[in-house]
Motif scaffolding. Structure first.
Motif, PDB file in Angstrom:
ATOM      1  N   ALA A   1      -5.363   0.208  -8.881  1.00 20.45           N
ATOM      2  CA  ALA A   1      -5.679  -1.256  -9.136  1.00 20.45           C
ATOM      3  C   ALA A   1      -5.094  -1.508 -10.325  1.00 20.45           C
ATOM      4  CB  ALA A   1      -7.270  -1.441  -9.116  1.00 20.45           C
ATOM      5  N   ARG A   2      -5.144  -0.599 -11.333  1.00 17.17           N
ATOM      6  CA  ARG A   2      -4.295  -1.037 -12.563  1.00 17.17           C
ATOM      7  C   ARG A   2      -2.864  -1.205 -12.557  1.00 17.17           C
ATOM      8  NH1 ARG A   2      -2.958   4.508 -16.078  1.00 17.17           N
ATOM      9  NH2 ARG A   2      -1.659   3.338 -17.819  1.00 17.17           N
TER      10      ARG A   2
ATOM     11  N   SER B   1       0.716  -1.054  -0.017  1.00 16.88           N
ATOM     12  CA  SER B   1       0.040   0.033  -0.140  1.00 16.88           C
ATOM     13  C   SER B   1       0.789   1.221  -0.049  1.00 16.88           C
ATOM     14  CB  SER B   1      -1.037  -0.199   1.200  1.00 16.88           C
ATOM     15  OG  SER B   1      -0.194  -0.051   2.222  1.00 16.88           O
TER      16      SER B   1
ATOM     17  N   ASP C   1      -4.573   4.962 -11.212  1.00 18.53           N
ATOM     18  CA  ASP C   1      -5.335   3.824 -10.582  1.00 18.53           C
ATOM     19  C   ASP C   1      -4.403   2.777  -9.812  1.00 18.53           C
ATOM     20  OD1 ASP C   1      -7.351   2.257  -9.605  1.00 18.53           O
ATOM     21  OD2 ASP C   1      -8.192   1.766 -11.725  1.00 18.53           O
TER      22      ASP C   1
ATOM     23  N   VAL D   1      -1.594  -2.699  -9.826  1.00 15.88           N
ATOM     24  CA  VAL D   1      -1.554  -4.021  -9.322  1.00 15.88           C
ATOM     25  C   VAL D   1      -1.821  -5.258 -10.199  1.00 15.88           C
ATOM     26  CG1 VAL D   1      -2.819  -5.644  -7.611  1.00 15.88           C
ATOM     27  CG2 VAL D   1      -2.259  -3.657  -6.828  1.00 15.88           C
ATOM     28  N   ALA D   2      -2.670  -4.988 -11.238  1.00 16.59           N
ATOM     29  CA  ALA D   2      -3.337  -5.787 -12.163  1.00 16.59           C
ATOM     30  C   ALA D   2      -2.020  -6.132 -12.928  1.00 16.59           C
ATOM     31  CB  ALA D   2      -4.399  -5.524 -13.043  1.00 16.59           C
TER      32      ALA D   2
END
Length: 261
Positions: free
Chosen positions: A60-61, A39, A58, A63-64
């Motif tokens: 989440a982007r 984080s 973003d 992490v993906a």
């Protein structure tokens, strides 16, 4: 493989980054599908993207893309670098609206503890020290000069003849009373430093003048690659290869839980 936004990196994108060298990054150690301080790494990327490009990122982007890149390495450890850059931003028109892209690269993670460091003091202050940016020439030039002089790396000295940070790592000390001291200076607040500062309740942040170094009991370096690494020598001043406070810090870091990708 080098990926940009989850796909193989186009050669033109790599050329753009090499020529303009404008962007920011973070480096994390992925172990068994998790990252210590994930984080914090994501917070850094979002904060630096706003500072460097004036744009939002973003998490989440990110992490993906990282999850995709490390597929197949879930059982071991790998170093992942996430670089944020705009391959379409012209070096002559850097004020244009930016569209940051995410590059992910991998390299092997060390499997054995590296030996203690021998470092050379160098007068230096990084440009925009709070940002983990890709402009590393000045630091690497000093690392090279230190190695040519027989040392492993360089340790920077800033205003007031106070120690600040290493080339790609933060530095910490143990004073005569066994207390961990982090230099108060304009430095990059490393993720490993933040995790250790939270884990070691008795640590303090204070100026560390070069003249006070002989009164320190031990010295160490920290970053995501090595965790905690002892410093054996600073210029002609020597420290023990092993100090109980430094060993304890390493153990505390090892107990920090990984956040799943």
């Amino acid at each position: 493989m080098v990926t940009v936004d989850g796909a193989p990196a186009p050669l033109a994108y790599l050329q753009s980054l090499a020529l303009a060298n404008y962007g920011h990054f973070t480096t994390m150690r992925v172990e068994n599908g998790g990252v210590r301080g994930l984080s914090l790494h994501l917070d850094r990327l979002r904060r630096d993207c706003r500072a460097v490009f004036g744009a939002d990122l973003d998490p989440a982007r990110v992490v993906a893309y990282v999850r995709q890149a490390v597929a197949g390495h879930e059982a071991g450890a790998v170093m992942v670098r996430v670089t944020v850059f705009d391959p379409h931003l012209d070096m002559l028109d850097l004020g244009a609206p930016a569209d940051p892209h995410v590059m992910v690269t991998l390299r092997p993670a060390g499997t054995t503890a590296p030996p203690p460091l021998r470092v050379k003091l160098c007068a230096f202050g990084r440009d925009a020290p709070a940002v983990k940016h890709v402009g590393l020439f000045s630091q690497f030039r000093l690392r090279r000069e230190a190695q040519l002089a027989g040392f492993d790396d360089a340790l920077f000295v800033g205003p007031g003849e106070c120690v600040s940070e290493g080339v790609t790592w933060n530095v910490g000390f143990v004073d005569a009373a066994g207390r961990v001291v982090w230099p108060e200076a304009d430095v990059l607040d490393g993720v490993t430093l933040q995790l250790l500062r939270a884990a070691e309740a008795g640590s303090v942040t204070a100026p560390v003048p070069v003249g006070d170094l002989p009164r320190m009991r031990a010295a160490f370096a920290t970053n995501a690659s090595v965790g905690v690494r002892a410093i054996r020598a600073i210029d002609g001043l020597t420290f023990p290869d092993e100090d109980e406070a430094v060993v304890r810090l390493g153990e505390l870091y090892g107990r920090v839980p990984c956040e799943a990708l």
